[in-house]
Design a protein around this motif. Structure first.
Motif, mmCIF file in Angstrom:
data_model
loop_
_atom_site.group_PDB
_atom_site.id
_atom_site.type_symbol
_atom_site.label_atom_id
_atom_site.label_comp_id
_atom_site.label_asym_id
_atom_site.label_seq_id
_atom_site.Cartn_x
_atom_site.Cartn_y
_atom_site.Cartn_z
ATOM 1 N N ALA A 72 12.648 -2.065 -8.233
ATOM 2 C CA ALA A 72 12.318 -3.000 -7.309
ATOM 3 C C ALA A 72 13.484 -2.713 -6.322
ATOM 4 C CB ALA A 72 13.452 -4.266 -7.841
ATOM 5 N N THR B 127 10.937 -6.546 -2.770
ATOM 6 C CA THR B 127 9.795 -6.205 -3.213
ATOM 7 C C THR B 127 9.874 -5.062 -4.168
ATOM 8 O OG1 THR B 127 7.508 -4.256 -2.876
ATOM 9 C CG2 THR B 127 9.883 -4.069 -1.273
ATOM 10 N N THR B 128 8.377 -4.369 -5.166
ATOM 11 C CA THR B 128 9.002 -3.254 -6.228
ATOM 12 C C THR B 128 7.842 -1.777 -5.556
ATOM 13 O OG1 THR B 128 8.930 -5.157 -7.639
ATOM 14 C CG2 THR B 128 8.272 -2.426 -8.031
ATOM 15 N N ILE B 129 8.470 -0.606 -5.428
ATOM 16 C CA ILE B 129 7.719 0.104 -5.171
ATOM 17 C C ILE B 129 7.566 1.108 -6.528
ATOM 18 C CG2 ILE B 129 8.970 0.602 -3.277
ATOM 19 C CD1 ILE B 129 10.920 2.601 -4.563
ATOM 20 N N SER B 130 6.068 1.842 -6.369
ATOM 21 C CA SER B 130 5.957 2.623 -7.458
ATOM 22 C C SER B 130 5.248 4.203 -7.224
ATOM 23 C CB SER B 130 5.109 1.704 -8.186
ATOM 24 O OG SER B 130 3.629 1.912 -8.111
ATOM 25 N N SER C 239 0.922 -9.009 -6.374
ATOM 26 C CA SER C 239 2.105 -8.810 -5.796
ATOM 27 C C SER C 239 1.865 -10.770 -5.467
ATOM 28 C CB SER C 239 2.711 -8.782 -4.345
ATOM 29 O OG SER C 239 2.664 -7.429 -4.524
ATOM 30 N N GLN D 189 11.704 0.347 -14.466
ATOM 31 C CA GLN D 189 10.831 1.055 -15.417
ATOM 32 C C GLN D 189 9.802 2.185 -15.553
ATOM 33 O OE1 GLN D 189 7.618 -1.129 -17.446
ATOM 34 N NE2 GLN D 189 8.918 -1.708 -19.177
ATOM 35 N N ALA D 190 10.052 2.852 -16.832
ATOM 36 C CA ALA D 190 9.417 4.025 -16.426
ATOM 37 C C ALA D 190 8.251 4.014 -17.635
ATOM 38 C CB ALA D 190 10.566 5.066 -16.941
ATOM 39 N N VAL E 257 3.430 7.752 -9.134
ATOM 40 C CA VAL E 257 3.263 8.691 -10.812
ATOM 41 C C VAL E 257 4.364 10.156 -10.233
ATOM 42 C CG1 VAL E 257 1.425 10.148 -11.681
ATOM 43 C CG2 VAL E 257 0.633 8.085 -11.899
ATOM 44 N N SER F 247 7.163 -8.754 -7.486
ATOM 45 C CA SER F 247 6.676 -7.758 -7.017
ATOM 46 C C SER F 247 6.035 -6.737 -8.004
ATOM 47 C CB SER F 247 5.341 -6.945 -5.852
ATOM 48 O OG SER F 247 7.006 -6.259 -5.780
ATOM 49 N N GLY G 103 0.475 -1.606 0.036
ATOM 50 C CA GLY G 103 0.188 0.001 -0.117
ATOM 51 C C GLY G 103 0.481 1.171 -0.140
ATOM 52 N N ASN H 287 3.759 4.299 -2.976
ATOM 53 C CA ASN H 287 3.023 2.503 -2.892
ATOM 54 C C ASN H 287 3.997 1.894 -2.875
ATOM 55 O OD1 ASN H 287 0.750 3.272 -3.677
ATOM 56 N ND2 ASN H 287 0.896 3.577 -5.750
ATOM 57 N N ILE H 288 4.842 0.752 -2.080
ATOM 58 C CA ILE H 288 5.279 -0.470 -1.747
ATOM 59 C C ILE H 288 4.421 -2.295 -1.875
ATOM 60 C CG2 ILE H 288 4.440 -0.440 0.440
ATOM 61 C CD1 ILE H 288 7.975 -1.239 0.524
ATOM 62 N N GLY H 289 4.900 -2.434 -2.905
ATOM 63 C CA GLY H 289 4.290 -3.628 -3.257
ATOM 64 C C GLY H 289 4.628 -4.888 -1.878
ATOM 65 N N GLU I 247 4.226 7.053 -14.414
ATOM 66 C CA GLU I 247 4.242 6.396 -12.855
ATOM 67 C C GLU I 247 5.614 5.207 -13.184
ATOM 68 O OE1 GLU I 247 0.959 3.527 -13.998
ATOM 69 O OE2 GLU I 247 0.818 2.843 -11.638
ATOM 70 N N PHE I 248 6.123 5.166 -12.285
ATOM 71 C CA PHE I 248 7.659 4.435 -12.124
ATOM 72 C C PHE I 248 7.030 3.155 -11.693
ATOM 73 C CE2 PHE I 248 8.969 5.281 -8.009
ATOM 74 C CZ PHE I 248 7.988 6.333 -7.822
ATOM 75 N N MET I 249 7.979 2.956 -11.626
ATOM 76 C CA MET I 249 8.254 1.142 -10.684
ATOM 77 C C MET I 249 10.162 0.601 -10.702
ATOM 78 S SD MET I 249 9.542 -2.002 -11.537
ATOM 79 C CE MET I 249 10.327 -2.251 -12.587
ATOM 80 N N MET J 238 -0.725 -2.581 -7.863
ATOM 81 C CA MET J 238 0.602 -3.396 -7.218
ATOM 82 C C MET J 238 -0.138 -4.983 -7.858
ATOM 83 S SD MET J 238 3.206 -2.100 -5.476
ATOM 84 C CE MET J 238 4.771 -2.270 -6.557
#
Lengths: 461, 428
Positions: free
Chosen positions: A390, A409-412, B392, A380-381, A414, B368, A229, A457-459, A386-388, B390
């Motif tokens: 790892a 995890t991955t963060i993202s 996951s 990635q852009a 805008v 994720s 979230g 945002n965090i996965g 909106e980016f993400m 997202m």
């Protein structure tokens, strides 16, 4: 080593605007897997290319042979190719490119006597032995040593000349441990601008960093999944660089702006907190040479710093000659090609968020419930900004103090929303250059930044 | 020297310089490439290249090098370098080269480019997009014809020739209306011949339509655990993750979650995944493994059971497992018996995942990333295109949690994929 003098070939250029580039990329790669040599390679790729512009179209041709005959051949072929397009479509007849003129020589070759590959295999072996002897909880070790020398010689029809030898060397250490039978890995990267002999001196110099890396690995093996979230986070400097690159950098490459990027509608508007200033440095930052210095780009344009965001306001895009014509501004020297057989594309050089005034410890202490994110992997852009990317190492923050480590995890976010949540920026700066940016071709890029406190945002679970 | 004599000369020099075992390959490529940038066809590239790759073993020690020159001086220098590299390395009993096999010539695709056809096809595609999808900006579209002739030889006497000529097309596009912008989207295919309009291949027409729909998006409202229906464009990403777990590095290092899973169930029994590099159904065939063995088709997962690892000679020798009969890829996933429409209808809450923008998965299978160009599904209906969402999960668990596989498939020329519905994914 390629021939430095190609100026005489200007006499065989056609009447149309032409670029001639002779280039060699040289790579050394050595890999050890649990002490065994899995890769022991030294390779090169070189050749000549020509690009010709007429009436809004480009012709390009390349050949691996570097000789008078092949130079004549690629110039003729690139001219024929542009004629082919012009014959089929003359809608852009009369379009002219901005003229440029720059001359520069940059040679970052090592002045030291070169060690042979046996030395570097032994170098890696001593690191591997150190890990095996001192860290019994490590269940798997992968060590990769890689160097890339990129040597270019450029001549353009407007008289620009450039010779550059830009090397980079990196050591990748991937370590694994097990927790309840499940493998957990953590990779760290060391190195930067320069050939192997200039970047790496003594295996013992790595031991402290390896100890630290193993400490992170063990923490991570006992780590938790982050709570998915939107969270308050402190991004370490290593992550701020990729944030600058992925979240804003790509979005403000002028070719992507023409492709529909949201940045096109935001020029001179507030796109971030006023704490944020973001620059794509050409070659020098505060008197120090950047990780990927570019003095003259592959269109023969002098490379200039591009201030993309100034105090939160979007100020500039990165350009090649053609997009600068479209946007009626000056080219910025961002056109770069990876191999002799590649055409120049708009690429970032050394993209960085500028430092602020806060201290990292104070930033962590100010977070009640969030995460401190320290190391990153791929990213990635997007045209929407909106980016993400790892996250491979981090800790939870509870009541201003670091808690348990988190797993991958991955963060993202805008970018133009997320950057408005930035509330603190540290007063230091970290540069990285280990990764290769992908955009039709791979490309070495530098990324830099301080620690940043923001919401993202965090996965997780 | 002719291409064949370059190989023969290189092998001879390797023997002369003291290599115990050795192999080399020569690839000559010619590419013709037309590029659309921002809706205009404005670049035509013609590139030639050669690649001479040499690998040698001296006293069970290994060295390798590749160059793109084929004159005698360059070959001699490189052979000497490879011998020196080998001598400077560490011995390992597990190195090896392919055993003797009878000489063969393999061919795939066209010998000659049809440049006028390429230009007309790309130009017509550009016009089609402008007329049919006015909100689409064709950021880039690349159509190339690449011809590669490869020669392979080694000290055990292999002698292979491979001739390939394929058209490759990859459009990348964004939709824009006023100040609203969609995520960029992309797809592609390869083919031996261009026999129909480019937008009729693969999923191009469908993705252009969907991208126009994705100008206005919303995040999913709450975090939930639900289904994802992975589209054919996105499925390859997940299957590539799976392949990395069963390949040399992960298996040798012991980091793979599948290290002891051969002949065991690793997925729902609805999943059968083939690697068919020789299939007539695929235009992009390959014929020889990276180690120099003639390929065969294989089944990686048969009704949920892992049937093969993807090990080369070194990986096989190191682990005592069998060498794989091919190098993976060339995927054909067996279709299911339910239509995509029915699969969507059966979804209570989830996401139609068209593009996954995420980090590389962890060794334990955790992944994720952001759901791009995707849709929220509720009560069996596609509700709206999403952003800032997202997904996951864990790829190993996810394979067990397959609910359905569509009967429709898409052929991209190098792989054939259906839509697959997975449950138990965290969506936030």
């Amino acid at each position: 080593m390629i021939n430095k003098d190609i100026t005489s070939y200007s006499s065989i250029f056609s009447k149309d605007y032409t670029e001639l580039r002779v280039q060699e990329n040289r790579q050394i790669t050595i890999g050890l897997l649990n002490g065994d040599v899995i890769r022991n390679d030294s390779s090169s790729s070189s050749g000549v290319s020509s690009r010709t512009f007429k009436d809004g179209n480009w012709g390009f041709s390349s050949n691996p042979n570097i000789s008078d005959k092949s130079v004549q051949s690629v110039i003729k072929s690139s001219t024929d190719n542009v004629k082919f397009l012009n014959k089929r479509d003359n809608n852009r007849c009369g379009i002219l490119l901005p003229e440029s003129f720059a001359n520069h020589e940059f040679d970052h070759s090592s002045k030291k006597e070169k060690n042979n590959q046996k030395y570097w295999i032994e170098y890696l072996k001593s690191l591997d032995d150190y890990i095996k002897t001192n860290h019994s909880k490590v269940t798997s070790r992968t060590l990769i040593l890689n160097s890339l020398d990129m040597e270019k010689n450029l001549l353009t029809a407007t008289g620009s000349t450039s010779f550059s030898m830009t090397p980079k060397s990196h050591l990748y250490i991937v370590l694994s441990a097990e927790k309840d039978g499940n493998p957990i890995e953590f990779m760290d990267v060391y190195g930067g601008l320069g050939q192997l002999d200039d970047v790496f001196n003594n295996p013992k110099n790595h031991f402290k960093a390896i100890d630290k890396q193993v400490g992170y690995l063990i923490d991570k093996a006992n780590g938790i999944h982050p709570d998915a979230g939107k969270k308050e986070v402190v991004l370490d400097g290593d992550l701020a660089g990729i944030l600058a690159h992925e979240a804003v950098g790509h979005t403000t490459e002028a070719d992507l702006v023409l492709g529909g990027s949201v940045a096109g509608d935001n020029m001179n508007k507030q796109v971030s907190s006023s704490l944020i200033s973001l620059v794509d440095f050409a070659n020098v930052y505060q008197g120090e040479i950047c990780p990927v210095p570019v003095y003259v780009d592959d269109e023969g344009v002098k490379s200039e710093d591009v201030t993309i965001i100034k105090d939160g306001i979007l100020k500039s895009f990165m350009h090649n000659k053609d997009t600068s014509r479209h946007f009626e501004t000056n080219p910025t020297g961002n056109a770069r090609a990876y191999a002799f057989s590649d055409e120049p594309l708009i690429r970032m050089r050394n993209t960085a968020i500028l430092p602020g005034k806060s201290k990292l410890d104070d930033m962590i202490a100010s977070v009640e419930d969030g995460y401190y994110l320290m190391k990153t992997g791929n990213g990635q852009a997007d045209s929407t900004s909106e980016f993400m990317f790892a996250v491979t190492m981090g800790y939870e923050i509870k009541n201003g103090k670091l808690g348990r480590a988190i797993q991958d995890t991955t963060i993202s976010g805008v970018a133009f929303d997320m950057l408005k949540t930035v509330s603190m920026i540290s007063d230091d700066m970290k540069w990285t250059s280990a990764g290769m940016c992908g955009k039709k071709q791979p490309m070495a890029v530098g990324m830099g930044g301080p620690a940043i406190k923001c919401q993202i945002n965090i996965g997780g679970r | 020297m002719t291409d064949q004599s370059i190989i023969e000369y290189t092998l001879k020099q390797l023997k002369k310089q003291g290599a115990d075992k050795y192999s080399c390959s020569l690839s000559n490529s010619q590419k013709q490439e037309l590029n659309i940038e921002h809706g205009e066809m404005s670049l035509f590239r013609t590139t030639y290249n050669s690649s001479l790759s040499i690998e040698a073993f001296v006293d069970k020690k290994k060295g390798s090098s590749s160059i793109n020159k084929t004159d005698k001086d360059s070959i001699n220098d490189t052979v000497n370098k490879v011998i020196e590299l080998s001598k400077s390395s560490k011995p390992d009993d597990c190195y090896g080269i392919a055993e003797h096999q009878s000489s063969q010539t393999f061919s795939c695709g066209s010998k000659q480019v049809d440049l006028d056809l390429m230009y007309d096809s790309l130009s017509n595609f550009n016009e089609y997009v402008k007329n049919k999808f006015p909100k689409i900006i064709l950021e880039a579209a690349i159509l190339d014809f690449t011809r590669i002739n490869t020669f392979l030889g080694n000290s055990n006497g292999i002698d292979f020739k491979i001739n390939k000529g394929l058209y490759n097309f990859g459009p990348m596009f964004t939709a824009k209306e006023g100040k609203d912008t969609s995520s960029f989207n992309y797809t592609g295919f390869c083919t031996k011949d261009i026999i129909k309009p480019l937008h009729k291949y693969g999923t191009i027409e469908q993705l252009l339509k969907e991208t126009e729909e994705q100008i206005k998006t919303s995040p999913v409202k709450n975090k939930f655990v639900g289904d994802i229906i992975v589209t054919p464009d996105c499925l390859g990403d997940f299957l590539s993750m799976l392949e990395s777990y069963i390949s040399d590095i992960m298996i040798i290092s012991g980091r793979s979650v599948y290290k002891d899973k051969l002949e065991k169930s690793i997925a729902n029994n609805k999943l059968t995944l083939h690697s068919h590099p020789l299939s007539d159904r695929l235009d992009a065939n390959y014929f020889v493994t990276g180690d120099g063995y003639v390929c065969d088709n294989s089944t990686i997962i048969d009704k949920g059971v892992l049937k093969t690892l993807l090990l080369g000679i070194y990986g096989a020798n190191k682990t005592g497992e069998k060498r794989s009969v091919n190098g993976g890829g060339a995927h054909i996933v067996e279709p299911g018996d339910k239509s995509l429409k029915d699969i969507i209808s059966s979804t209570d809450k989830g996401v139609l995942l068209s593009r996954f923008s995420g980090g590389y998965p962890s060794d334990n299978g955790d992944f994720s990333g952001v759901a791009k160009n995707s849709y929220y599904i509720e009560n069996g209906e596609i509700k709206y295109p999403i952003s800032e969402t997202m997904v996951s999960g864990n790829i190993c668990q996810m394979l067990h949690d397959i609910k359905d596989i569509s009967k429709e498939t898409i052929n991209f020329g190098d792989s054939i994929y259906p839509w697959i519905q997975f449950s138990g994914i965290t969506i936030s």
